[in-house]
Design a protein around this motif. Structure first.
Motif, PDB file in Angstrom:
ATOM      1  N   LEU A   3       0.727  -1.209   0.081  1.00 15.63           N
ATOM      2  CA  LEU A   3       0.239  -0.059  -0.141  1.00 15.63           C
ATOM      3  C   LEU A   3       0.830   1.265   0.031  1.00 15.63           C
ATOM      4  O   LEU A   3       0.463   2.183  -0.642  1.00 15.63           O
ATOM      5  N   GLY A   4       2.064   1.307   0.885  1.00 16.54           N
ATOM      6  CA  GLY A   4       2.857   2.470   0.893  1.00 16.54           C
ATOM      7  C   GLY A   4       3.548   2.801  -0.614  1.00 16.54           C
ATOM      8  O   GLY A   4       3.641   3.837  -0.946  1.00 16.54           O
ATOM      9  N   GLU A   5       3.596   1.858  -1.363  1.00 19.41           N
ATOM     10  CA  GLU A   5       4.233   2.125  -2.624  1.00 19.41           C
ATOM     11  C   GLU A   5       3.168   2.909  -3.447  1.00 19.41           C
ATOM     12  O   GLU A   5       3.420   4.070  -4.050  1.00 19.41           O
ATOM     13  N   PHE A   6       1.780   2.504  -3.299  1.00 15.77           N
ATOM     14  CA  PHE A   6       0.801   3.254  -4.380  1.00 15.77           C
ATOM     15  C   PHE A   6       0.554   4.560  -3.770  1.00 15.77           C
ATOM     16  O   PHE A   6       0.370   5.522  -4.279  1.00 15.77           O
ATOM     17  N   LEU A   7       0.730   4.918  -2.213  1.00 18.13           N
ATOM     18  CA  LEU A   7       0.390   6.040  -1.600  1.00 18.13           C
ATOM     19  C   LEU A   7       1.473   7.223  -2.012  1.00 18.13           C
ATOM     20  O   LEU A   7       1.205   8.251  -2.002  1.00 18.13           O
ATOM     21  N   THR A   8       2.592   6.367  -2.078  1.00 15.27           N
ATOM     22  CA  THR A   8       3.783   7.516  -2.460  1.00 15.27           C
ATOM     23  C   THR A   8       4.076   7.757  -3.996  1.00 15.27           C
ATOM     24  O   THR A   8       5.163   8.197  -4.301  1.00 15.27           O
TER      25      THR A   8
ATOM     26  N   PHE B 110      16.414  20.747   6.666  1.00 15.00           N
ATOM     27  CA  PHE B 110      16.910  21.154   5.280  1.00 15.00           C
ATOM     28  C   PHE B 110      16.951  19.858   4.478  1.00 15.00           C
ATOM     29  O   PHE B 110      16.654  19.571   3.374  1.00 15.00           O
ATOM     30  N   PHE B 111      17.725  19.006   5.169  1.00 16.94           N
ATOM     31  CA  PHE B 111      18.014  17.721   4.552  1.00 16.94           C
ATOM     32  C   PHE B 111      16.620  16.773   4.546  1.00 16.94           C
ATOM     33  O   PHE B 111      16.502  16.025   3.665  1.00 16.94           O
TER      34      PHE B 111
ATOM     35  N   SER C 126      14.977  15.395   0.991  1.00 14.64           N
ATOM     36  CA  SER C 126      14.783  13.999   0.777  1.00 14.64           C
ATOM     37  C   SER C 126      13.295  14.057   0.122  1.00 14.64           C
ATOM     38  O   SER C 126      12.997  13.193  -0.706  1.00 14.64           O
ATOM     39  N   LEU C 127      12.434  14.750   0.613  1.00 15.70           N
ATOM     40  CA  LEU C 127      10.953  14.738   0.553  1.00 15.70           C
ATOM     41  C   LEU C 127      10.509  15.410  -0.781  1.00 15.70           C
ATOM     42  O   LEU C 127       9.873  14.871  -1.627  1.00 15.70           O
ATOM     43  N   TRP C 128      11.300  16.408  -1.360  1.00 17.45           N
ATOM     44  CA  TRP C 128      10.901  16.723  -2.702  1.00 17.45           C
ATOM     45  C   TRP C 128      11.721  16.670  -3.837  1.00 17.45           C
ATOM     46  O   TRP C 128      11.625  17.166  -4.853  1.00 17.45           O
TER      47      TRP C 128
ATOM     48  N   PHE D  79      17.638  10.117  -1.050  1.00 13.16           N
ATOM     49  CA  PHE D  79      17.418   9.298   0.083  1.00 13.16           C
ATOM     50  C   PHE D  79      17.712   9.890   1.636  1.00 13.16           C
ATOM     51  O   PHE D  79      18.841  10.678   1.348  1.00 13.16           O
ATOM     52  N   TYR D  80      16.922   9.597   2.576  1.00 12.49           N
ATOM     53  CA  TYR D  80      17.289   9.874   3.820  1.00 12.49           C
ATOM     54  C   TYR D  80      17.321   8.835   4.754  1.00 12.49           C
ATOM     55  O   TYR D  80      16.302   8.055   4.725  1.00 12.49           O
ATOM     56  N   TYR D  81      18.495   8.865   5.424  1.00 11.85           N
ATOM     57  CA  TYR D  81      18.694   7.719   6.144  1.00 11.85           C
ATOM     58  C   TYR D  81      19.186   7.843   7.609  1.00 11.85           C
ATOM     59  O   TYR D  81      19.182   6.901   8.296  1.00 11.85           O
ATOM     60  N   VAL D  82      19.397   9.171   7.940  1.00  5.10           N
ATOM     61  CA  VAL D  82      20.201   9.401   9.274  1.00  5.10           C
ATOM     62  C   VAL D  82      19.097   9.509  10.319  1.00  5.10           C
ATOM     63  O   VAL D  82      18.888  10.866  10.814  1.00  5.10           O
ATOM     64  N   PHE D  83      18.309   8.885  10.651  1.00  3.89           N
ATOM     65  CA  PHE D  83      16.979   8.832  11.367  1.00  3.89           C
ATOM     66  C   PHE D  83      17.600   8.717  12.796  1.00  3.89           C
ATOM     67  O   PHE D  83      16.782   9.238  13.747  1.00  3.89           O
ATOM     68  N   GLY D  84      18.682   8.319  13.208  1.00 11.31           N
ATOM     69  CA  GLY D  84      19.511   8.603  14.516  1.00 11.31           C
ATOM     70  C   GLY D  84      19.566  10.095  14.645  1.00 11.31           C
ATOM     71  O   GLY D  84      19.132  10.503  15.898  1.00 11.31           O
ATOM     72  N   PHE D  85      20.103  10.745  13.779  1.00 13.03           N
ATOM     73  CA  PHE D  85      20.038  12.354  14.005  1.00 13.03           C
ATOM     74  C   PHE D  85      18.691  12.899  14.115  1.00 13.03           C
ATOM     75  O   PHE D  85      18.494  13.796  14.976  1.00 13.03           O
TER      76      PHE D  85
END
Length: 711
Positions: free
Chosen positions: A133-138, A588-589, A593-595, A599-605
């Motif tokens: 479902l996430g693929e269709f929503l994005t 900003f990052f 990634s959103l627009w 890729f955004y991967y630094v979810f720890g930050f």
């Protein structure tokens, strides 16, 4: 990445710690007997007969067995991707399927179906390959492709098809090239990197956003001639597992697009359908040699009536990169953005928090100690001594009104706070699960699916918080309050989603969600989210009401005219700057990634910045609330909510300035989509930050008024 993980990785034969990978040691030569593939996840279960023990010895024995079982599992489990992605191993000559995703453009924000343009189609027509479902929503629309790849088999200038452009196809292809659309291809779940030339003429890879479908000749002036990339060099990196098993794994995938005006040898004219054309040679290709830019004599222009011959090369290259580390270069963009930038962001945020904390300690705590000591000293005096004392001033004067329910829309206040608590909890769990690796970019749409599921499961928290607040306000329409909590924010979001979905369908965008998936989202909302809110509200109303340390008077106290510096409107307008300043660098990052399809991967930050944002909102709101109470303004409920919630206003203003980075097209739909979705994000941020400020002030007021003696 911790030293422990790195050490474990080296012991297991990895050169680096893979992202979203749990590393532990196991014999690397263990293989399955049937296929020869390495097992990725091993489950070890120990079954031990239970025995009766006296005086608690049974419990101790079970604890020992449990610890022993954990030690065995930790010592024998192999490395695996947490999302459960299993590596595919191909034998020499096996077909390696290549899929195509929707085309994207940062200038229009309208994803388009790959086969809407005059490209070669697979036999039997395109078939969907999207999974969740996430693929269709994005906006992802994954389909099969006509390209044929076989493991370790080189391909040289293979003819794929020929398409003669009519007027409509020519105009459509030109438009998409001028809007900067990019192709997004996939091999073994790896997105295609793009191989281009720098200003110095050197080749450079870009690992996000796909590769362009063509280019516009700047030298053509106002004519803006468009050229299509009709040839691609498909570069595939493979790795042979070090365990000694047979087969190869795909660890890298890049596409080098080229525009070549192909002509057949001997002046042969192909109709594009006969099988003879696939065997004819091309003047623009040299036999047995991979295509290079230096061989291009002329580019393929896009004009009505032109015949476009699509060709491709396949180049295989052995790589030392292990399958478990193949995503590292994608997520780090080959270290294009240094990790120090994120550390600067964290440092900036921490400095803001330290400054605020020192400010609160030096001003708020010192003043409160003095005020509480003074008020309690006056309360201990006799009646005659009290008459001799001067009139009291400060926040104690509003003790009979400080816990009076909001005079304006108390039910809406409870709904907003409950919705903010639900969003705050779901955002925390989503970021935390991404930080530890349970949500991986290797699974397209997994983040969107996780956010939806977590938001709906956190509905019980929204119902509980709003019901307890509403009960403390002595509200009677508890059914209406619960219903608004379950429908106000998600209903607004669902309405905007349906509106945008209709517009995207009108523009034939792949971002338009199919009707069946819309029904699934609606069913999840009605059958999961709303019942969870009512469940939480049931326990909230059954719980004891929130008690306040003072008694509220019958008649409200008049509020004196505030000075300019203590005016609530001024404080509300300026307070959001501080929390925004603590998070804008990382924002900003996130926006990129959103627009911009990065890729955004630094979810720890992100998790650290998220906590810092919430702490900053709480500190700023408590400080300003104290000064409002000192000014004898007891209407702090909505004030505290809007004070910290104004952070969302600054984020929306920032997004308006950041919009210039997209170099957006003149399409109205682009502006509508961008600012519409940013409004949704800002609205959610307003509820989250407002809830944090309100609950912090509620705790603060109960604490200080519970510390003084009042009549």
């Amino acid at each position: 990445r911790t030293e422990f993980l790195l050490t474990s990785a080296q012991q297991c034969g990895y050169t680096s710690v893979p992202l979203n990978v749990h590393l532990s040691c196991k014999k690397r030569d263990r293989q399955t007997a049937a296929t020869g593939k390495r097992k990725v996840i091993h489950h070890h279960r120990q079954h031990a007969p239970r025995k009766k023990h006296k005086d608690g010895t049974m419990t101790k024995s079970l604890i020992r067995q449990g610890l022993l079982g954990l030690a065995v599992v930790a010592g024998s489990a192999s490395a695996f991707y947490v999302p459960g992605v299993k590596p595919l191993t191909f034998q020499e000559g096996d077909e390696v399927p290549m899929k195509v995703n929707a085309m994207t453009s940062i200038h229009t924000q309208l994803p388009k179906d790959y086969y809407r343009l005059p490209f070669c189609q697979p036999e039997g027509g395109p078939k969907m390959a999207s999974e969740n479902l996430g693929e269709f929503l994005t906006g992802n629309k994954v389909q099969n492709s006509p390209y044929t790849l076989n493991m370790l088999r080189e391909v040289h200038c293979q003819i794929l098809c020929q398409i003669q452009l009519d007027k409509l196809e020519s105009r459509n292809l030109k438009m998409h090239i001028r809007y900067g659309y990019h192709d997004n291809w996939i091999i073994d779940n790896l997105p295609s990197a793009s191989v281009g030339l720098t200003d110095a003429g050197e080749k450079q890879k870009h690992y996000a956003g796909g590769f362009p479908i063509g280019f516009v000749d700047a030298a053509s002036g106002d004519k803006r001639d468009a050229y299509v990339y009709n040839h691609v060099n498909i570069n595939v990196d493979y790795h042979k597992p070090s365990s000694g098993g047979e087969g190869f794994r795909v660890v890298g995938f890049a596409v080098e697009p080229m525009s070549i005006s192909h002509t057949f040898l001997g002046g042969y004219e192909w109709d594009g359908t006969s099988s003879e054309g696939y065997t004819k040679g091309l003047e623009s290709c040299r036999s047995g040699v991979h295509m290079d830019r230096s061989q291009i004599q002329s580019n393929q222009i896009v004009e009505e009536g032109k015949k476009i011959v699509y060709t491709y090369d396949v180049i295989w290259k052995e790589s030392e990169v292990a399958w478990s580390s193949r995503w590292d270069v994608y997520l780090s963009e080959d270290h294009m953005i240094p990790a120090q930038v994120h550390w600067y962001s964290i440092t900036n945020s921490i400095l803001v928090v330290l400054f605020l904390s020192l400010l609160i300690v030096s001003i708020l705590v010192r003043n409160l100690r003095r005020d509480i000591a003074g008020y309690n000293a006056v309360a201990a005096l006799t009646e005659d001594e009290k008459e001799e004392e001067l009139d009291e001033t400060g926040w104690k004067l509003v003790h009979a009104d400080v816990f009076r329910p909001p005079s304006t829309r108390p039910m809406l206040y409870c709904v907003f706070v409950g919705s903010g608590a639900q969003l705050c909890a779901s955002a925390f769990f989503a970021i935390a699960l991404s930080a530890v690796g349970f949500i991986s970019p290797a699974r397209r749409g997994s983040l969107m699916t996780a956010v939806l599921v977590l938001y709906m499961l956190c509905g019980s928290l929204a119902g509980y918080v709003s019901s307890r607040l509403y009960k403390s306000f002595r509200g009677r329409a508890w059914q209406m309050c619960t219903l608004f909590t379950a429908t106000l924010f998600p209903g607004t979001m669902f309405g905007v989603f349906i509106f945008f979905n209709i517009i995207l369908a009108f523009f034939h965008s792949s971002g338009s969600v199919p009707f069946v998936d819309v029904i699934i989202v609606a069913a999840m909302w009605c059958c999961v989210s709303i019942p969870m809110v009512f469940l939480g509200a049931y326990f909230g109303y059954k719980a004891e009401s929130i008690t306040y340390p003072t008694v509220t008077s019958t008649i409200a106290r008049a509020i004196p005219e505030p000075s300019l510096m203590l005016h609530p409107y001024l404080a509300t307008a300026l307070a959001g700057m501080v929390p925004f300043a603590a998070a804008y660098v990382e924002l900003f990052f996130i926006m990129t990634s959103l627009w911009m399809d990065q890729f955004y991967y630094v979810f720890g930050f992100t998790l650290i910045v998220y906590f810092i944002l919430l702490i900053t909102c709480a500190e700023v709101t408590v400080l300003l609330c104290y000064y409002q109470l000192c000014g004898e303004n007891h209407r702090w409920w909505w004030f505290s909510f809007f004070t910290s919630g104004s952070t969302a206003f600054y984020m929306f203003v920032y997004s308006a300035f950041w919009f210039k980075s997209l170099e957006a097209s003149k399409l109205f739909i682009t502006y509508l989509l961008y600012f519409g979705y940013m409004f949704i994000i800002s609205y959610a941020m307003f509820l989250v930050t407002g809830m944090v400020g309100s609950m912090s002030c509620l705790w603060f007021t109960r604490k200080i008024f519970g510390s003084i003696k009042v009549d």
